[in-house]
Design a protein around this motif. Structure first.
Motif, mmCIF file in Angstrom:
data_model
loop_
_atom_site.group_PDB
_atom_site.id
_atom_site.type_symbol
_atom_site.label_atom_id
_atom_site.label_comp_id
_atom_site.label_asym_id
_atom_site.label_seq_id
_atom_site.Cartn_x
_atom_site.Cartn_y
_atom_site.Cartn_z
ATOM 1 N N TYR A 71 -10.319 3.900 4.268
ATOM 2 C CA TYR A 71 -11.547 3.780 2.986
ATOM 3 C C TYR A 71 -11.205 3.210 1.907
ATOM 4 N N TYR A 223 -16.868 2.284 6.151
ATOM 5 C CA TYR A 223 -17.238 3.141 4.853
ATOM 6 C C TYR A 223 -16.472 2.841 3.417
ATOM 7 N N THR A 224 -16.891 2.605 2.513
ATOM 8 C CA THR A 224 -16.192 2.898 1.384
ATOM 9 C C THR A 224 -15.906 4.051 0.713
ATOM 10 N N VAL A 225 -15.215 4.206 -0.271
ATOM 11 C CA VAL A 225 -14.617 5.706 -0.797
ATOM 12 C C VAL A 225 -15.834 6.407 -1.136
ATOM 13 N N ALA A 228 -17.684 7.613 1.765
ATOM 14 C CA ALA A 228 -16.978 8.818 2.734
ATOM 15 C C ALA A 228 -17.004 9.949 1.896
#
Length: 276
Positions: A71, A223-225, A228
């Motif tokens: 991520y 997904y990005t942080v 997530a």
């Protein structure tokens, strides 16, 4: 009497600033302290700000459970590439608006500023339609491309470049420098404080972006942080220990970025290229 009034004003302003700072810090401190609590203490009554049995087990559990490396890598790619392109696009556009005397440029500038009055949600539907037509859905490029141009960045560079004396540019032209060389070798180095400031803001915007990645991405591996973190929240229950510790971990890169580059924000000198 005047000194007394000045001292009173200073004390009152300082007190007000301290109160405002504490109001901003309190939620962050509560989040940090809550992340050090075991799950049994999170909802104990009465609520305690300080953990009775502080532990970092939540962080160990979070790092082992969440694929943070993946991520972080996705988010860093989006944030870094978008930031570089945003700074370059904003600087070139700001330079043109500040130093080229064409009436249509001023009309363009007014229209561009008018877009800042539109809510982001208004332009999401047409932007998403374009992303679909270009085949960029569910890709990191679909996050990067629509985020490059920002009216805020263009405005910052335009206002800064206006303060740069035209004589400096004319001297460069007399010496044989073309427009590209003037921009990259003269104007961009002079605008280093704006470059750093916009880079910090842009990186922060992309790192914390939630709505647009939620719309564009469907593959969990991309997904990005922030997306997530959202996936931790289930329909029926929430793993609060995982959510709190993961949220703190997600803040670490932004804190490091700010600590390293904050001194450049106030370091302004538009006439640094001039000799007395």
């Amino acid at each position: 009497m005047t000194k007394l009034n000045d001292r009173f004003s200073t004390v009152m302003l300082t007190t007000a600033l301290v109160i405002v700072a504490l109001m901003y810090l309190f939620p962050i401190i509560w989040l940090l302290l809550s992340s050090l609590k075991p799950g049994s203490e999170l909802f104990s009554y009465p609520l305690n700000i300080l953990p009775e049995n502080p532990t970092i087990d939540g962080y160990i559990y979070s790092w082992a459970t969440m694929a943070f490396i993946k991520y972080f890598a996705n988010t860093l790619i989006v944030a870094i590439v978008t930031t570089l392109l945003t700074v370059l696009a904003s600087a070139t556009c700001g330079f043109a608006l500040a130093k080229y005397n064409y009436k249509w440029l001023q009309v363009f500038f007014i229209c561009m500023l008018a877009t800042t009055m539109l809510p982001t949600e208004v332009i999401m539907t047409p932007t998403f339609s374009v992303i679909l037509e270009l085949g960029l859905y569910d890709s990191l490029a679909g996050l990067i491309i629509p985020s490059i141009n920002t009216a805020t960045g263009i405005f910052m560079f335009r206002q800064y470049f206006i303060t740069v004396p035209n004589d400096l540019i004319e001297s460069a032209r007399i010496d044989g420098a073309n427009e590209g060389r003037i921009f990259f070798n003269l104007m961009l180095p002079i605008a280093k404080p704006v470059v750093i400031t916009l880079a910090i803001f842009s990186f922060q915007w992309r790192w914390n972006d939630y709505i647009w990645p939620l719309i564009v991405l469907s593959d969990p591996n991309k997904y990005t942080v922030q997306i997530a973190l959202r996936s931790i929240v289930g329909a029926d229950n929430i793993d609060w220990v995982l959510l709190l510790s993961s949220s703190i971990i997600s803040l670490v890169p932004m804190i490091l970025i700010f600590i390293v580059f904050q001194r450049y924000i106030m370091d302004t000198s538009a006439t640094s290229g001039l000799k007395g």
